[in-house]
Design a protein around this motif. Structure first.
Motif, mmCIF file in Angstrom:
data_model
loop_
_atom_site.group_PDB
_atom_site.id
_atom_site.type_symbol
_atom_site.label_atom_id
_atom_site.label_comp_id
_atom_site.label_asym_id
_atom_site.label_seq_id
_atom_site.Cartn_x
_atom_site.Cartn_y
_atom_site.Cartn_z
ATOM 1 N N ASN A 74 -20.041 71.189 9.043
ATOM 2 C CA ASN A 74 -20.891 71.969 9.934
ATOM 3 C C ASN A 74 -21.674 71.095 10.898
ATOM 4 N N ASP A 75 -22.242 71.746 11.905
ATOM 5 C CA ASP A 75 -23.345 71.168 12.667
ATOM 6 C C ASP A 75 -24.604 71.538 11.883
ATOM 7 N N ASN A 76 -25.024 70.658 10.991
ATOM 8 C CA ASN A 76 -26.111 70.985 10.078
ATOM 9 C C ASN A 76 -27.455 71.101 10.773
ATOM 10 N N TYR A 77 -27.642 70.355 11.845
ATOM 11 C CA TYR A 77 -28.855 70.517 12.639
ATOM 12 C C TYR A 77 -28.938 71.957 13.156
ATOM 13 N N GLN A 78 -27.822 72.474 13.627
ATOM 14 C CA GLN A 78 -27.799 73.842 14.146
ATOM 15 C C GLN A 78 -28.034 74.860 13.037
ATOM 16 N N LEU A 79 -27.567 74.592 11.827
ATOM 17 C CA LEU A 79 -27.869 75.492 10.721
ATOM 18 C C LEU A 79 -29.372 75.581 10.508
ATOM 19 N N GLY A 80 -30.055 74.441 10.619
ATOM 20 C CA GLY A 80 -31.515 74.445 10.508
ATOM 21 C C GLY A 80 -32.167 75.199 11.641
ATOM 22 N N VAL A 81 -31.661 75.006 12.855
ATOM 23 C CA VAL A 81 -32.172 75.752 14.011
ATOM 24 C C VAL A 81 -32.040 77.246 13.758
ATOM 25 N N THR A 82 -30.894 77.658 13.240
ATOM 26 C CA THR A 82 -30.656 79.077 12.984
ATOM 27 C C THR A 82 -31.640 79.632 11.965
ATOM 28 N N LEU A 83 -31.902 78.893 10.895
ATOM 29 C CA LEU A 83 -32.868 79.368 9.896
ATOM 30 C C LEU A 83 -34.262 79.486 10.507
ATOM 31 N N ALA A 84 -34.635 78.529 11.331
ATOM 32 C CA ALA A 84 -35.937 78.604 11.990
ATOM 33 C C ALA A 84 -36.014 79.814 12.923
ATOM 34 N N GLN A 85 -34.952 80.061 13.670
ATOM 35 C CA GLN A 85 -34.936 81.214 14.575
ATOM 36 C C GLN A 85 -35.057 82.530 13.814
ATOM 37 N N GLU A 86 -34.353 82.635 12.688
ATOM 38 C CA GLU A 86 -34.438 83.841 11.869
ATOM 39 C C GLU A 86 -35.849 84.011 11.303
ATOM 40 N N THR A 87 -36.500 82.902 10.975
ATOM 41 C CA THR A 87 -37.880 82.957 10.489
ATOM 42 C C THR A 87 -38.809 83.482 11.573
ATOM 43 N N LEU A 88 -38.674 82.941 12.772
ATOM 44 C CA LEU A 88 -39.550 83.344 13.873
ATOM 45 C C LEU A 88 -39.376 84.814 14.228
ATOM 46 N N LYS A 89 -38.166 85.336 14.098
ATOM 47 C CA LYS A 89 -37.948 86.761 14.362
ATOM 48 C C LYS A 89 -38.827 87.639 13.485
ATOM 49 N N ARG A 90 -39.099 87.159 12.279
ATOM 50 C CA ARG A 90 -39.818 87.963 11.290
ATOM 51 C C ARG A 90 -41.310 87.662 11.252
ATOM 52 N N LEU A 91 -41.747 86.645 11.987
ATOM 53 C CA LEU A 91 -43.170 86.306 12.006
ATOM 54 C C LEU A 91 -43.908 86.955 13.169
ATOM 55 N N GLY A 92 -43.171 87.578 14.066
ATOM 56 C CA GLY A 92 -43.816 88.247 15.185
ATOM 57 C C GLY A 92 -44.228 87.278 16.281
ATOM 58 N N ALA A 93 -44.879 87.830 17.296
ATOM 59 C CA ALA A 93 -45.270 87.033 18.459
ATOM 60 C C ALA A 93 -46.434 86.107 18.131
ATOM 61 N N ASN A 94 -46.344 84.879 18.632
ATOM 62 C CA ASN A 94 -47.430 83.907 18.552
ATOM 63 C C ASN A 94 -47.968 83.718 17.133
ATOM 64 N N PRO A 95 -47.123 83.357 16.170
ATOM 65 C CA PRO A 95 -47.596 83.189 14.795
ATOM 66 C C PRO A 95 -48.481 81.954 14.638
ATOM 67 N N HIS A 96 -49.460 82.056 13.753
ATOM 68 C CA HIS A 96 -50.337 80.931 13.433
ATOM 69 C C HIS A 96 -50.387 80.771 11.917
ATOM 70 N N GLY A 97 -50.225 79.531 11.461
ATOM 71 C CA GLY A 97 -50.262 79.264 10.039
ATOM 72 C C GLY A 97 -49.372 78.094 9.673
ATOM 73 N N THR A 98 -49.059 78.001 8.403
ATOM 74 C CA THR A 98 -48.314 76.870 7.863
ATOM 75 C C THR A 98 -46.931 77.298 7.391
ATOM 76 N N VAL A 99 -45.946 76.471 7.669
ATOM 77 C CA VAL A 99 -44.600 76.639 7.118
ATOM 78 C C VAL A 99 -44.251 75.351 6.378
ATOM 79 N N VAL A 100 -43.772 75.505 5.138
ATOM 80 C CA VAL A 100 -43.442 74.358 4.291
ATOM 81 C C VAL A 100 -41.926 74.233 4.194
ATOM 82 N N ILE A 101 -41.412 73.007 4.400
ATOM 83 C CA ILE A 101 -39.976 72.738 4.349
ATOM 84 C C ILE A 101 -39.673 71.856 3.152
ATOM 85 N N GLY A 102 -38.577 72.168 2.453
ATOM 86 C CA GLY A 102 -38.143 71.359 1.327
ATOM 87 C C GLY A 102 -36.707 70.908 1.465
ATOM 88 N N VAL A 103 -36.423 69.704 0.951
ATOM 89 C CA VAL A 103 -35.076 69.123 0.965
ATOM 90 C C VAL A 103 -34.743 68.658 -0.454
#
Length: 368
Positions: free
Chosen positions: A154-183
């Protein structure tokens, strides 16, 4: 911690020996699947079955299981191939390295190599290539000096971009707060690329979000659960917790359910537990790297090159990923019921991708 899988009856029975939890059990798996011995010279063109196989990083986690099923499916369809599978019961680079080295002596007509620690495979891969064993890198790009020049992933960077985009869709406009990433395994290029894609996208698209991590979450499910529970307790008001591996997905869903969290959780891959959690609305999404498809393509191309007495393609053969959410979860659960169902699902993609390999090749140096 493993839950019974109601959707995939019997799919894991082939791993019963390996799941005993010892390196010896993994060696038993290799011997049982090898089909009975090998010769010291190539069997191609002699009328005998080709001796080929795949080495994976961890035979107990779904990502590798999917790749193995795809590889076995391609070998079955090709016919005339004696196919072997090796891998340690838990993520253990040195143990896989030993299994891979043994595999290159028995599966001397060609090997597909998936691993999570590329540098330690540089020398054994180079030694195998020097002896004339064709090697295809799967899921993790080969290192310079390995002699491996064909990679399916895969283009794994793009997979990460996609997950971030899906997250932003559900956080609404102009979200403020913390997002934690794990590997799970920091330092593994494909996982680090996914995390970077998430972080870069959130930083660029949502300046009100503070991104923490990536933190190590481990691939072992028990360690993964503990690592994420610590992060959730440290950041109880976070907007989201996002992982890049399969244990991340179902352990985060379990924690959210137990803690009655209002934050978003998601990860990657299509472990049966993750699919249950997406269907239940605990994981808002999972990003599917389509491991079965990758395993099938890598194996089909390897077998074809050997049977046709031609060189492997050169470069990075990029494969797609898929967003799995409420809109398609039932179809994906059905896809996962058997290798036959998976092949039927992927057949049109397989035919298209194998029909024009050159169109999907990129420079190996660009793999991420």
């Amino acid at each position: 911690m493993r839950r019974t899988d109601p959707h995939l009856p019997g799919r894991r029975t082939r791993w019963s020996a390996a799941l005993a939890g010892t390196a010896a059990a993994a060696l038993v798996l290799s011997a049982c699947s090898s089909g009975g011995g090998s010769s010291s010279s190539s069997s191609s063109g002699s009328g005998a079955k080709l001796k080929m196989g795949i080495a994976v990083a961890n035979i107990s986690l779904n990502f590798a299981h999917e790749m193995v099923l795809g590889a076995q499916s391609a070998a079955d369809h090709a016919t005339g191939v004696d196919w072997s599978t090796v891998g340690p019961p838990n993520t253990d680079g040195p143990a896989e390295q030993q299994l891979f080295q043994s595999l290159t002596t028995t599966a001397h007509d060609g090997v597909v190599l998936e691993n999570l620690d590329p540098p330690i495979f540089t020398r054994p891969a180079a030694q195998a290539v020097a002896k004339g064993v064709p090697i295809v890198a799967l899921d993790t790009s080969p290192t310079p000096g390995s002699g491996v020049t064909f990679y399916v992933g895969n283009d794994n960077y793009q997979l990460g971009v996609t997950l971030a985009q899906e997250t932003l869709k559900r956080l609404g406009a102009n979200p403020h707060g913390t997002v934690v990433i794990g590997v799970p395994n920091p330092g593994t290029p494909v996982l680090d690329s996914r995390a970077k894609g998430i972080k870069d996208t959130l930083n660029a698209k949502a300046p009100g979000i503070t991104v923490l991590g990536p933190f190590q979450t481990y691939s072992d499910p028990a360690q993964n659960y503990s690592a994420w529970l610590s992060q959730v307790h440290a950041q109880p008001h976070a907007l989201a917790f996002l992982g890049v591996g399969d244990a991340d997905s179902y352990d985060l869903a379990r924690i959210k359910q137990q803690e009655k969290g209002t934050y978003l959780v998601a990860g990657m891959d299509v472990d049966a537990k993750t699919l249950e959690d997406v269907k239940a609305g605990l994981d808002f999404v999972t990003i599917d790297p389509e491991h079965f498809l990758k395993g099938y393509l890598a194996t089909a191309l390897l077998i074809d090159s050997v049977k046709q007495h031609k060189s492997l393609p050169q470069g990075w053969f990029e494969t797609p990923g898929l967003v799995v959410d409420q809109s398609n979860i039932d179809a994906i659960i059905q896809r996962e019921t058997s290798p036959q169902a998976a092949y039927a699902w992927y057949k049109s993609q397989i035919d298209t991708l194998l029909g024009n390999v050159t169109a999907n090749l990129k420079p190996l140096a660009n793999a991420r």
